[in-house]
Design an enzyme around this catalytic site. Structure first.
Site, PDB file in Angstrom:
ATOM      1  N   GLY A  10       1.800   7.466   3.457  1.00  0.00           N
ATOM      2  CA  GLY A  10       1.081   6.607   4.396  1.00  0.00           C
ATOM      3  C   GLY A  10       1.792   6.499   5.728  1.00  0.00           C
ATOM      4  N   LEU A  12       3.142   3.780   7.284  1.00  0.00           N
ATOM      5  CA  LEU A  12       4.423   3.064   7.149  1.00  0.00           C
ATOM      6  C   LEU A  12       5.357   3.813   6.202  1.00  0.00           C
ATOM      7  CD1 LEU A  12       6.323   0.642   7.503  1.00  0.00           C
ATOM      8  CD2 LEU A  12       5.018  -0.539   5.711  1.00  0.00           C
ATOM      9  N   ASP A  96      -0.656 -10.022   6.620  1.00  0.00           N
ATOM     10  CA  ASP A  96      -1.104 -11.290   7.223  1.00  0.00           C
ATOM     11  C   ASP A  96      -2.572 -11.566   6.894  1.00  0.00           C
ATOM     12  OD1 ASP A  96      -2.348  -9.370   8.813  1.00  0.00           O
ATOM     13  OD2 ASP A  96      -1.515 -10.090  10.706  1.00  0.00           O
ATOM     14  N   TYR A 118      -9.796  -7.854   0.546  1.00  0.00           N
ATOM     15  CA  TYR A 118      -8.483  -7.259   0.805  1.00  0.00           C
ATOM     16  C   TYR A 118      -7.407  -8.351   0.839  1.00  0.00           C
ATOM     17  CZ  TYR A 118      -4.683  -5.219   3.602  1.00  0.00           C
ATOM     18  OH  TYR A 118      -3.455  -4.817   4.072  1.00  0.00           O
ATOM     19  N   LYS A 122      -4.221  -8.815  -1.713  1.00  0.00           N
ATOM     20  CA  LYS A 122      -2.823  -8.861  -1.270  1.00  0.00           C
ATOM     21  C   LYS A 122      -2.175 -10.177  -1.732  1.00  0.00           C
ATOM     22  CE  LYS A 122      -1.137  -5.897   0.990  1.00  0.00           C
ATOM     23  NZ  LYS A 122      -0.534  -4.575   0.580  1.00  0.00           N
TER      24      LYS A 122
HETATM   25  N1  LIG Z   1      -1.740  -0.627   8.755  1.00  0.00           N
HETATM   26  C1  LIG Z   1      -1.715  -1.901   9.110  1.00  0.00           C
HETATM   27  O1  LIG Z   1      -2.019  -2.234  10.276  1.00  0.00           O
HETATM   28  C2  LIG Z   1      -1.265  -2.951   8.101  1.00  0.00           C
HETATM   29  C3  LIG Z   1      -1.319  -4.312   8.441  1.00  0.00           C
HETATM   30  C4  LIG Z   1      -0.825  -5.270   7.536  1.00  0.00           C
HETATM   31  C5  LIG Z   1      -0.327  -4.872   6.293  1.00  0.00           C
HETATM   32  N2  LIG Z   1      -0.325  -3.546   5.980  1.00  0.00           N
HETATM   33  C6  LIG Z   1       0.215  -3.145   4.672  1.00  0.00           C
HETATM   34  O2  LIG Z   1       1.226  -2.192   4.921  1.00  0.00           O
HETATM   35  C7  LIG Z   1       1.267  -1.237   3.872  1.00  0.00           C
HETATM   36  C8  LIG Z   1       1.226   0.176   4.457  1.00  0.00           C
HETATM   37  O3  LIG Z   1       0.032   0.336   5.211  1.00  0.00           O
HETATM   38  P1  LIG Z   1      -0.298   1.752   5.876  1.00  0.00           P
HETATM   39  O4  LIG Z   1      -1.154   1.489   7.052  1.00  0.00           O
HETATM   40  O5  LIG Z   1       0.963   2.533   6.051  1.00  0.00           O
HETATM   41  O6  LIG Z   1      -1.195   2.386   4.740  1.00  0.00           O
HETATM   42  P2  LIG Z   1      -1.737   3.899   4.615  1.00  0.00           P
HETATM   43  O7  LIG Z   1      -1.308   4.725   5.775  1.00  0.00           O
HETATM   44  O8  LIG Z   1      -3.201   3.817   4.354  1.00  0.00           O
HETATM   45  O9  LIG Z   1      -0.995   4.432   3.311  1.00  0.00           O
HETATM   46  C9  LIG Z   1      -1.373   3.961   2.040  1.00  0.00           C
HETATM   47  C10 LIG Z   1      -0.528   4.647   1.014  1.00  0.00           C
HETATM   48  O10 LIG Z   1      -0.971   4.198  -0.280  1.00  0.00           O
HETATM   49  C11 LIG Z   1      -1.198   5.339  -1.098  1.00  0.00           C
HETATM   50  N3  LIG Z   1      -2.204   5.026  -2.122  1.00  0.00           N
HETATM   51  C12 LIG Z   1      -3.502   4.674  -1.946  1.00  0.00           C
HETATM   52  N4  LIG Z   1      -4.101   4.503  -3.131  1.00  0.00           N
HETATM   53  C13 LIG Z   1      -3.161   4.747  -4.075  1.00  0.00           C
HETATM   54  C14 LIG Z   1      -3.160   4.763  -5.504  1.00  0.00           C
HETATM   55  N5  LIG Z   1      -4.261   4.471  -6.223  1.00  0.00           N
HETATM   56  N6  LIG Z   1      -2.022   5.082  -6.148  1.00  0.00           N
HETATM   57  C15 LIG Z   1      -0.898   5.372  -5.447  1.00  0.00           C
HETATM   58  N7  LIG Z   1      -0.816   5.389  -4.106  1.00  0.00           N
HETATM   59  C16 LIG Z   1      -1.944   5.077  -3.422  1.00  0.00           C
HETATM   60  C17 LIG Z   1      -1.686   6.410  -0.130  1.00  0.00           C
HETATM   61  O11 LIG Z   1      -1.605   7.701  -0.701  1.00  0.00           O
HETATM   62  P3  LIG Z   1      -2.534   8.910  -0.111  1.00  0.00           P
HETATM   63  O12 LIG Z   1      -1.937   9.259   1.229  1.00  0.00           O
HETATM   64  O13 LIG Z   1      -2.436   9.995  -1.090  1.00  0.00           O
HETATM   65  O14 LIG Z   1      -3.921   8.335   0.019  1.00  0.00           O
HETATM   66  C18 LIG Z   1      -0.684   6.180   1.004  1.00  0.00           C
HETATM   67  O15 LIG Z   1       0.543   6.761   0.698  1.00  0.00           O
HETATM   68  C19 LIG Z   1       0.114  -1.589   2.926  1.00  0.00           C
HETATM   69  O16 LIG Z   1       0.626  -2.359   1.852  1.00  0.00           O
HETATM   70  C20 LIG Z   1      -0.790  -2.472   3.778  1.00  0.00           C
HETATM   71  O17 LIG Z   1      -1.519  -3.407   2.989  1.00  0.00           O
HETATM   72  C21 LIG Z   1      -0.780  -2.584   6.840  1.00  0.00           C
END
Ligand SMILES: NC(=O)c1ccc[n+]([C@@H]2O[C@H](COP(=O)([O-])OP(=O)(O)OC[C@H]3O[C@@H](n4cnc5c(N)ncnc54)[C@H](OP(=O)(O)O)[C@@H]3O)[C@@H](O)[C@H]2O)c1
Length: 272
Positions: A10, A12, A96, A118, A122
């Site tokens: 992902g 992050l 958040d 969502y 969380k």
């Molecule tokens: N992005 C934001 O602005 C934001 C804001 C607040 C909090 N967050 C939190 O920060 C964290 C990282 O966010 P991100 O934006 O980096 O997310 P992301 O880019 O969408 O990455 C999600 C990751 O989860 C993996 N994943 C999805 N479904 C899965 C499953 N069933 N089993 C195992 N792995 C799985 C994905 O694998 P694949 O690549 O193979 O799909 C990917 O590695 C998350 O916990 C999110 O809730 C994000």
């Protein structure tokens, strides 16, 4: 130190993997497929998570996955339980989005008040993770930015290029955080004795619209071309509007600096 990064493919997770490897961790990173050379695991498959964690026997597990309820809530509980079974330190990434929104900033003591599925997932994950492992770190964070691959950047550039439809909300306030700062904070916390919830977000509270204009400017694009509007006019149901995270605790416990977005002059795309 053997480190298992669940969700390393992902946005992050890949920055955490980069920084962890640079810091000398022996990193095992996962994705849902083998694309990118990651180890495939589905966090909704308990046997698969158990087999992976038993094989890797990590000292540290960082979970940065999200998805539907089974991934965000049940999957988080599974990862926490299996990490605890091998005595691994756990850092779980929360959001958040578990807050409903209000004028006052949220501290770590504020219980979740989710208004979306969502956010509820969380929140459920936090309850499970802290019950399974009270010594785990749970990081509540906000919009993550920092490269053209980021979701926020993709949305803004997609809207500007006509690849994406919609508007950036003027009534949703968040505290965006740079991906490198957040990844650094997760690794610093992993290496600390901190236990429980910590807000880790940027110091600036901006609307999604204003944030989008900053991203557009940083990418040399015309910010005034971005479509903006009210979330409450979008007909998409309740959403958290004003969600500001109080990061005083993070600023007192972390060496990692959480950079302001508005104060990055002449931003290059990687910096926004
Ligand atoms: N992005 C934001 O602005 C934001 C804001 C607040 C909090 N967050 C939190 O920060 C964290 C990282 O966010 P991100 O934006 O980096 O997310 P992301 O880019 O969408 O990455 C999600 C990751 O989860 C993996 N994943 C999805 N479904 C899965 C499953 N069933 N089993 C195992 N792995 C799985 C994905 O694998 P694949 O690549 O193979 O799909 C990917 O590695 C998350 O916990 C999110 O809730 C994000």
């Amino acid at each position: 130190m053997s480190t298992l990064l669940v969700g390393a493919s992902g946005f992050l997770g890949s920055e955490v993997a980069r920084q962890a490897a640079a810091a000398g961790h022996a990193v095992v990173g996962t994705a849902t497929t083998t694309t990118g050379g990651w180890v495939p695991v589905d966090v909704t498959d308990r046997k698969a998570v158990r087999a992976l964690i038993s094989a890797v026997r990590p000292k540290l597990v960082i979970n940065s996955t999200w998805g539907d309820w089974r991934v965000s809530a049940d999957g988080a509980a599974t990862v926490a339980a299996e990490a605890a079974a091998v005595g691994a330190r756990l850092v779980h990434v929360s959001s958040d989005a578990l807050h409903a929104g209000r004028p006052a900033p949220y501290t770590e003591d504020d219980a979740p008040t989710p208004v979306t599925v969502y956010g509820a997932a969380k929140a459920a994950a936090e309850t499970a993770v802290t019950a399974i492992d009270p010594s785990a770190v749970v990081v509540r964070t906000s919009l993550i930015y920092g490269s053209a691959q980021g979701k926020q950047e993709q949305l803004v550039l997609g809207l500007l290029d006509g690849r994406q439809r919609g508007v950036l909300f003027t009534d949703e306030i968040r505290c965006p955080v740079h991906v490198a700062d957040l990844a650094g904070a997760l690794l610093e916390l992993a290496d600390s004795r901190f236990a429980g919830i910590l807000n880790v977000a940027g110091p600036d509270a901006v609307s999604r619209a204003e944030f989008g204009r900053l991203i557009a400017r940083a990418h040399g694009r015309d910010p005034s071309a971005l479509p903006t509007g009210l979330s409450t006019d979008a007909g998409i149901g309740p959403r958290p509007l004003d969600v500001k995270l109080d990061t005083s605790l993070a600023r007192s416990v972390l060496r990692t600096r959480l950079r302001p977005i508005a104060a990055v002059p002449g931003d290059r795309p990687a910096d926004v």
